[in-house]
Design a protein around this motif. Structure first.
Motif, mmCIF file in Angstrom:
data_model
loop_
_atom_site.group_PDB
_atom_site.id
_atom_site.type_symbol
_atom_site.label_atom_id
_atom_site.label_comp_id
_atom_site.label_asym_id
_atom_site.label_seq_id
_atom_site.Cartn_x
_atom_site.Cartn_y
_atom_site.Cartn_z
ATOM 1 N N ILE A 222 0.830 -1.031 -0.034
ATOM 2 C CA ILE A 222 0.007 0.077 -0.038
ATOM 3 C C ILE A 222 0.795 1.329 0.065
ATOM 4 O O ILE A 222 0.640 2.246 -0.703
ATOM 5 C CB ILE A 222 -1.089 -0.222 1.150
ATOM 6 N N LEU A 223 1.872 1.351 0.822
ATOM 7 C CA LEU A 223 2.777 2.516 0.985
ATOM 8 C C LEU A 223 3.459 2.682 -0.210
ATOM 9 O O LEU A 223 3.859 3.727 -0.802
ATOM 10 C CB LEU A 223 3.667 2.293 2.205
ATOM 11 N N MET A 236 9.224 4.501 0.440
ATOM 12 C CA MET A 236 8.466 4.718 1.593
ATOM 13 C C MET A 236 8.278 3.482 2.403
ATOM 14 O O MET A 236 8.257 2.493 1.741
ATOM 15 C CB MET A 236 7.277 5.512 1.366
ATOM 16 N N SER A 237 8.344 3.555 3.636
ATOM 17 C CA SER A 237 8.133 2.177 4.305
ATOM 18 C C SER A 237 7.564 2.647 5.863
ATOM 19 O O SER A 237 7.764 3.839 6.141
ATOM 20 C CB SER A 237 9.395 1.525 4.606
ATOM 21 N N ILE A 240 10.393 4.504 7.816
ATOM 22 C CA ILE A 240 10.845 5.797 7.664
ATOM 23 C C ILE A 240 9.584 6.522 7.988
ATOM 24 O O ILE A 240 9.750 7.794 8.381
ATOM 25 C CB ILE A 240 11.087 5.922 5.838
ATOM 26 N N LEU A 241 8.522 6.359 8.066
ATOM 27 C CA LEU A 241 7.254 7.132 8.535
ATOM 28 C C LEU A 241 7.538 7.180 10.051
ATOM 29 O O LEU A 241 7.390 8.195 10.630
ATOM 30 C CB LEU A 241 6.088 6.698 8.365
ATOM 31 N N ARG A 242 8.149 6.342 10.584
ATOM 32 C CA ARG A 242 8.475 6.196 12.186
ATOM 33 C C ARG A 242 9.407 7.355 12.438
ATOM 34 O O ARG A 242 9.478 8.130 13.311
ATOM 35 C CB ARG A 242 8.591 4.793 12.657
ATOM 36 N N HIS A 243 10.567 7.072 11.480
ATOM 37 C CA HIS A 243 11.831 8.133 11.517
ATOM 38 C C HIS A 243 11.076 9.641 11.457
ATOM 39 O O HIS A 243 11.394 10.623 12.025
ATOM 40 C CB HIS A 243 12.595 8.035 10.524
ATOM 41 N N THR A 244 10.292 9.821 10.334
ATOM 42 C CA THR A 244 9.706 11.124 10.187
ATOM 43 C C THR A 244 8.667 11.659 11.304
ATOM 44 O O THR A 244 8.905 12.769 11.556
ATOM 45 C CB THR A 244 8.854 11.067 9.071
ATOM 46 N N PHE A 245 8.122 10.926 11.936
ATOM 47 C CA PHE A 245 7.345 11.122 13.054
ATOM 48 C C PHE A 245 8.383 11.761 14.284
ATOM 49 O O PHE A 245 7.972 12.732 14.670
ATOM 50 C CB PHE A 245 6.495 9.871 13.709
#
Length: 293
Positions: A222-223, A236-237, A240-245
């Motif tokens: 989905i990502l 995107m993974s 990486i969204l966790r890193h971004t947060f």
């Protein structure tokens, strides 16, 4: 040593409550070592000495493995022999004097705020699966949860009124994390409108098109599609969204302890990697604070 090896894996699962991924890593690392010493010297794990470990290390380096891989293998063996020592299956730990190679520090990848806005704007929310994708993306960015934590979520774990999420983390540890207004709204729309039409087969929060619980692989697909739809050049993974947060929170002034709690880190050192700041943030601070900027 077959019994001790099997007992150690059971110890990891039952007493240490290690995840399947962790147990699998230990299993592969130790099996590789046991096969090596059997073929190389025809000895058992109980007969291994410091000299054998040193030669094994040399062999690993000769294969040009990454330092992180070598460090993981040595860490697995250290835990294995600590267990054998506790069970009195060996008289000493041959890894006592072995130093784990230092891991090279690497800054985590993350998306800039503009890229996140580009992602959110590109999601098609006209379909049921689109509403699910929007809620999924919003939730990852709003909470920084791991993909393994996301796939365990049930509908009851999201409190619509308090806008909080009960997250079941590593080692069975649970934590409550706040859910931002955008993510809360996207989740509410998905739960009330789209999820029932996907014909859920259990209590899972996120479903695939057949009504079954989304898997980690399904989430990654989905990502990947969302990234392509948004015309992003970076991969995107969930991680990486966790890193971004974490990066965005710290860049905006959040304290390290709070971010540690939100991420579910037991060690503050694991959170400190996010204390890097973006170049834009550096320029902004410089312009606003230096007398001759």
């Amino acid at each position: 040593m077959d019994r001790e090896y099997s007992d150690f894996l059971t110890f990891l699962r039952i007493e240490k409550r290690a995840s399947k991924h962790t147990v699998s890593s230990y299993e592969k690392d130790i099996a590789h070592f046991l096969k090596y010493i059997d073929q190389r010297w025809n000895i058992s794990a109980a007969e291994v000495s410091y000299v054998h470990i040193r030669e094994y290390l040399t062999e690993l380096y000769a294969e040009k493995l990454a330092r992180t891989t070598v460090a993981r293998k040595i860490s697995s063996l250290r835990s294995f022999y600590t267990y054998l020592l506790r069970e009195e299956s060996v008289v000493e730990n041959p890894l006592t004097l072995i130093h784990v190679p230092r891991k090279g520090k690497r800054l985590p990848s993350f998306f800039y705020e503009e890229e996140m806005l580009q992602l959110f704007d590109s999601v098609d929310t006209e379909t049921d699966l689109g509403k699910r994708n929007s809620a999924l993306l919003e939730l990852f960015y709003a909470t920084g949860i791991r993909v393994g934590e996301c796939i365990k979520l049930d509908v009851k774990d999201f409190d619509i009124y308090l806008e909080t999420l009960l997250v079941k983390g590593k080692g069975g540890k649970e934590r409550y994390v706040p859910v931002g207004s955008f993510a809360a709204e996207a989740l509410t729309v998905y739960i009330n409108e789209s999820r029932p039409r996907l014909k859920p087969q259990d209590d899972a929060l996120f479903l695939n098109y057949t009504g079954k619980r989304l898997t980690a692989r399904g989430i990654q697909k989905i990502l990947n599609k969302l990234s392509v739809d948004a015309s992003l050049t970076s991969r995107m993974s969930p991680h990486i969204l966790r890193h971004t947060f974490a990066t965005h929170l710290l860049n905006e002034g959040a304290d390290l302890r709070t971010v540690q709690e939100l991420l579910g880190h037991t060690d503050l050192a694991a959170t400190q990697i996010y204390t890097h700041v973006t170049k834009d943030r550096l320029r902004e601070v410089y312009r606003n604070t230096h007398p001759r900027a």
